[in-house]
Design an enzyme around this catalytic site. Sequence first.
Site, mmCIF file in Angstrom:
data_model
loop_
_atom_site.group_PDB
_atom_site.id
_atom_site.type_symbol
_atom_site.label_atom_id
_atom_site.label_comp_id
_atom_site.label_asym_id
_atom_site.label_seq_id
_atom_site.Cartn_x
_atom_site.Cartn_y
_atom_site.Cartn_z
ATOM 1 C CG HIS A 87 0.006 -86.487 -73.922
ATOM 2 N ND1 HIS A 87 0.625 -86.211 -72.744
ATOM 3 C CD2 HIS A 87 -1.025 -87.295 -73.590
ATOM 4 C CE1 HIS A 87 0.010 -86.828 -71.748
ATOM 5 N NE2 HIS A 87 -1.007 -87.491 -72.247
ATOM 6 C CE1 TYR B 156 0.032 -87.919 -68.175
ATOM 7 C CE2 TYR B 156 1.464 -89.804 -67.858
ATOM 8 C CZ TYR B 156 0.384 -89.210 -68.478
ATOM 9 O OH TYR B 156 -0.347 -89.913 -69.406
HETATM 10 P P1 NAP Z 1 -6.107 -96.408 -64.050
HETATM 11 O O1 NAP Z 1 -4.816 -97.058 -64.273
HETATM 12 O O2 NAP Z 1 -7.334 -96.973 -64.721
HETATM 13 O O3 NAP Z 1 -6.440 -96.326 -62.486
HETATM 14 C C1 NAP Z 1 -5.509 -95.851 -61.553
HETATM 15 C C2 NAP Z 1 -6.200 -95.809 -60.190
HETATM 16 O O4 NAP Z 1 -6.638 -97.136 -59.849
HETATM 17 C C3 NAP Z 1 -5.304 -95.373 -59.054
HETATM 18 O O5 NAP Z 1 -6.103 -94.619 -58.159
HETATM 19 C C4 NAP Z 1 -4.865 -96.679 -58.386
HETATM 20 O O6 NAP Z 1 -4.630 -96.546 -56.993
HETATM 21 C C5 NAP Z 1 -6.078 -97.539 -58.614
HETATM 22 N N1 NAP Z 1 -5.719 -98.949 -58.750
HETATM 23 C C6 NAP Z 1 -4.681 -99.472 -59.463
HETATM 24 N N2 NAP Z 1 -4.655 -100.810 -59.358
HETATM 25 C C7 NAP Z 1 -5.691 -101.149 -58.544
HETATM 26 C C8 NAP Z 1 -6.146 -102.368 -58.048
HETATM 27 N N3 NAP Z 1 -5.541 -103.522 -58.358
HETATM 28 N N4 NAP Z 1 -7.237 -102.373 -57.217
HETATM 29 C C9 NAP Z 1 -7.863 -101.206 -56.891
HETATM 30 N N5 NAP Z 1 -7.454 -99.999 -57.356
HETATM 31 C C10 NAP Z 1 -6.367 -99.969 -58.168
HETATM 32 O O7 NAP Z 1 -6.088 -94.858 -64.458
HETATM 33 P P2 NAP Z 1 -5.036 -93.837 -65.078
HETATM 34 O O8 NAP Z 1 -3.936 -93.520 -64.140
HETATM 35 O O9 NAP Z 1 -5.857 -92.695 -65.614
HETATM 36 O O10 NAP Z 1 -4.461 -94.589 -66.384
HETATM 37 C C11 NAP Z 1 -3.294 -95.367 -66.361
HETATM 38 C C12 NAP Z 1 -2.130 -94.678 -67.046
HETATM 39 O O11 NAP Z 1 -2.430 -94.406 -68.412
HETATM 40 C C13 NAP Z 1 -1.820 -93.281 -66.482
HETATM 41 O O12 NAP Z 1 -1.194 -93.344 -65.226
HETATM 42 C C14 NAP Z 1 -0.973 -92.732 -67.605
HETATM 43 O O13 NAP Z 1 0.339 -93.274 -67.550
HETATM 44 C C15 NAP Z 1 -1.743 -93.231 -68.817
HETATM 45 N N6 NAP Z 1 -2.740 -92.253 -69.327
HETATM 46 C C16 NAP Z 1 -2.533 -91.722 -70.560
HETATM 47 C C17 NAP Z 1 -3.427 -90.800 -71.065
HETATM 48 C C18 NAP Z 1 -3.173 -90.209 -72.435
HETATM 49 O O14 NAP Z 1 -3.818 -89.203 -72.786
HETATM 50 N N7 NAP Z 1 -2.284 -90.770 -73.201
HETATM 51 C C19 NAP Z 1 -4.554 -90.411 -70.329
HETATM 52 C C20 NAP Z 1 -4.767 -91.016 -69.090
HETATM 53 C C21 NAP Z 1 -3.857 -91.932 -68.601
HETATM 54 P P3 NAP Z 1 -3.184 -96.320 -56.297
HETATM 55 O O15 NAP Z 1 -2.403 -95.414 -57.210
HETATM 56 O O16 NAP Z 1 -3.531 -95.714 -55.010
HETATM 57 O O17 NAP Z 1 -2.509 -97.653 -56.123
#
Ligand code: NAP
Length: 285
Positions: A118, A53
């Site tokens: 990862h 990241y």
């Molecule tokens: P997510 O958590 O499903 O969604 C994040 C998005 O949703 C951001 O744009 C955030 O906005 C918004 N959001 C958060 N809470 C909200 C709410 N209560 N109401 C409306 N919108 C909201 O997506 P993600 O970041 O892909 O996944 C979460 C975490 O999983 C990642 O950050 C990472 O740490 C991990 N991940 C791991 C892998 C892997 O391969 N292991 C892959 C993908 C993700 P704001 O930021 O503007 O508040």
Amino acid sequence: MRTLPLSNSGEIPVLGLGTWRMGEVASRRKAEVAAVREAIAMGYRLIDTAEMYGEGGAEMVVGQALAEALQAGDVRRDELFIVSKVYPHNASRRGTPEACERSLKRLGLDTIDLYLLHWRGSHPLSETANAMQALVAQGRIVHWGVSNFDLDDMEELTQVVGEGSGCAANQVYLSLGERGPEFNLLPWLRERGMPLMAYSPIDQGALAADSALGELASRLGVSAAQLALAAVISRPGVVAIPKAVRSKHLEENLAAARLTLDAATLAELDRLYPPPRRKTPLAMI
Ligand code: NAP
């Protein structure tokens, strides 16, 4: 906050903070550090990051927020559960500990609570697993695990390292919109006491704007994002790590960990987002 036991020892909170897309742009860094600090002050204890990241930038954001929070006495180190991940191309016998040291330095920590591969790359699983086990023995990490491993990958890993040899968790894409892992991966992990860490649990924000979900959520007096999160963590053995920077999102998501969904709501969610009826390949973001 409810926690899940880890198979070897310790426990993991059912909801934490994701950090993907943090640490990518210098002008956003101050706000991101403030968001992670705010999250800790609110009560988040699990933080998920990765060397990928922002090419180390997210770990630096987390490191700065942790240093400030620890110094201010907002939290003790032993209350936190910090997760990071090694790039597959670094996950060799020698590369894994080197990557881990770089992550520890960026995080400003002596130890990482959970260190994940990862996704699968070209280095043999045995090399990565041996390197992970050595890092546990040296105290540089407390637990190790994997990410984006489907059932066949988990079975292969078990063949390589043996049942109960320490893989603590598998982090995969799981949300109301992507329920594939519920078919046989989640039951397999659950039987072995390995939590499934659900990434992108709000479908990267899309579920927050889903009108059908929003309608059901408003009847319950919660937001669509909260319902999406509560649904994911209502499955036994599942942890969710939504990413948020905005205060309102951080608050909402943390509060979602306290929601209990009744049978009628769960049935309505199954109608709107049907559970998988057959095996589908693991989705990856
Ligand atoms: P997510 O958590 O499903 O969604 C994040 C998005 O949703 C951001 O744009 C955030 O906005 C918004 N959001 C958060 N809470 C909200 C709410 N209560 N109401 C409306 N919108 C909201 O997506 P993600 O970041 O892909 O996944 C979460 C975490 O999983 C990642 O950050 C990472 O740490 C991990 N991940 C791991 C892998 C892997 O391969 N292991 C892959 C993908 C993700 P704001 O930021 O503007 O508040």
